[in-house]
Structures are given as C-alpha cells and as structure tokens.
Design an enzyme around this catalytic site. Structure first.
Site: not given
Length: 301
Positions: A201, A249
């Site tokens: 991610s 993230h």
C-alpha cells in the site's frame, strides 16, 4: 522471388516511398509503410501523416504538457517504453501475487509472512533484542495480510502501472515503487514503532501521488484510480487488522510525491545525472531518518 502479381499490387509497398517493399501497416490508416516512415506507438506503429494529425488534435492539457516538459514529443521527454508494455508492472504483479498466494497456504504461509513482515524492532537490536534485519523495510512491500488486501493492491498496481510506467520509463517507475514502499516502512517506524506491517500500500499510494503530480501534465483521467485507492485506504484503516497501517499509506504518499517532484524538476536529458543523485539522496535521507529518529523517540518515552 517477387511475382508479377506481387509487384503490381501497390499495397505491398510504402505509400510514401513506392520503391520500398514492406509488410507493415500503420495502425491508424492501415496503409503500408517502410521502416523510415514508422513511428512506434503504444500498439504497433503509425505513419507520419497520422502522427501529424495526432499532434494537431492534442488536448489543451497535452499541449501544456509538451511545453512544461521542455518541448518535443511527450513520449520522448518522459521516456516512454518503445514496446508500450508495462513490463515492470507485470513483474511486480507476478512476484507479489506469487508470494501472496504462498502466504495463503496453511503453515507455510505464516512462516513466510513472519520472515517478511516489517517491524521497527528489527532495526534496533540494542533496544529490542531482535535480530538486525534491515531488509524487512522492503520485503514487507511484497507480503500481504490476506487475499482481499492482496487483491486490492494488485488491482491498484495494475490500473496505475499501465498509465504511469509508460510515462516514467521502466527504471524510474521501479525506483518510484521501491522508494515509496521504503517511505511507507519509515513512516511506520516513526509514528508507531511497535506496529508490525506488510503490504504494497505504501508503494501504491506513492504511485498515486506521482500520477496526480505528473499525470495532470498529459491530461490523464485518474478518477477510477482515486476510487480504488479510496477503497484500499478505508479497508486498511478499518478492516486491516494488525499488519496494515495508515502510517505506511501516509509515508508512501509523501515520499511518492517527493520522487515525482524530483522527476519533474530534472526531466531534461542533460539533467539525468542530477535526477539519479537526487533520488539516491532521498533514499539515503530516509535510511538515516529511520535509523536515527525512532530510537531517540523510544528512549525519550
């Protein structure tokens, strides 16, 4: 040996050079063109007239892109791969998917995950007593916390990679992916040193940041990608369990934006060495930060 019927058929010769035999067709107008008249496109080749028409019909965003990227065709300036195939994207998909599928095998998968998961403890053996294994900063990018996590990230990689890799070229695209993944791990170590994490991610969010910065120069439509990334973020935030973190993230997003900024500012051919130096310097800074700052934070608590 050429037969009279072949020689009399003008479709077997370049329409711009009637004396040159060819079996290659322009993918737009389907006329025969020789090697001199062929311009590589995403699929096949196109003739000079179709290329001229394509340049004439460019959108205002594409015209601004040519000016911003220093003139010449956008493909030449951005280093589009001549084959038009995002081979690095394919390779990353294959390697990550294979590892993800092995992780689903009972017993074997859990052991593999334990060998690839990143946790800050593996960087500071004097503080944690864990073995020193800095390579986990990147191995975690290729492991995932379940099938849904893997599927969402691979879907995002597939969608983004098809647009972004041709824009950047294979080497810069791979550098963006790996440096963004590293940035995700660094952010986890900074904000939550006790948090173990796996997943691509961080790299995916770095790609998205780069696409938002670079893609706008050529009028790329990123609406669908935003939806996929939004789903990915929500899943990681609320359903990711203990190994998927919003910190990764965030780190990937920030570092991906920095990589894209470097590429934008060093886009000319004569600036290539400075681009390499800047990307290497960013990587070194990330490593220095992750090895120096978190121990100070831990000791201060």
């Amino acid at each position: 040996m050429t037969t009279p019927e072949f020689a009399s058929n003008r479709d077997n010769f370049c329409y711009r050079h009637p004396d040159r035999q060819s079996f290659v067709l322009c993918q737009r107008c389907l006329r025969t063109i020789c090697g001199e008249c062929q311009t590589p496109a995403a699929v096949g080749v196109i003739c000079p007239e179709c290329m001229k028409a394509e340049r004439k019909n460019r959108t205002p965003a594409q015209k601004r892109a040519e000016r911003r990227w220093g003139g010449g065709s956008t493909a030449a300036v951005m280093g589009i791969t001549r084959s038009g195939r995002p081979l690095v994207t394919y390779a990353l998909l294959a390697v990550t998917s294979l590892i993800g599928l092995i992780q689903l095998i009972p017993g074997v998968g859990e052991a593999l995950t334990q060998q690839m998961v990143f946790a800050a403890a593996y960087l500071y053996p004097d503080l944690s007593g864990a073995p020193f294994q800095p390579w986990r900063l990147l191995t975690a990018v290729f492991a995932h916390g379940g099938f849904i996590h893997l599927a969402l990230n691979m879907l995002a990689l597939w969608l983004i990679g098809q647009s972004l890799e041709p824009m950047l070229g294979r080497v810069r695209f791979l550098a963006l992916y790996l440096i963004s993944g590293l940035g995700g791990s660094v952010m986890v170590a900074l904000l939550d040193p006790s948090q173990p994490t796996v997943g691509a991610s961080g790299a995916i969010f770095g790609m998205m940041a780069a696409l938002l910065i670079i893609g706008r120069h050529i009028g790329a439509n990123v609406t669908g990608l935003l939806v996929i990334l939004g789903i990915n973020f929500v899943y990681g935030l609320f359903f990711g369990g203990g190994r998927i973190s919003w910190q990764a993230h965030l780190g990937g997003l920030v570092v991906g934006a920095l990589v894209a900024y470097i590429i934008v500012k060093t886009k000319r051919r004569e600036q290539r060495i400075w681009q390499i130096v800047a990307l290497a310097a960013l990587t070194v800074v990330l490593l220095v930060v992750v090895f120096v700052v978190p121990p100070l934070i831990i000791l201060a608590r």
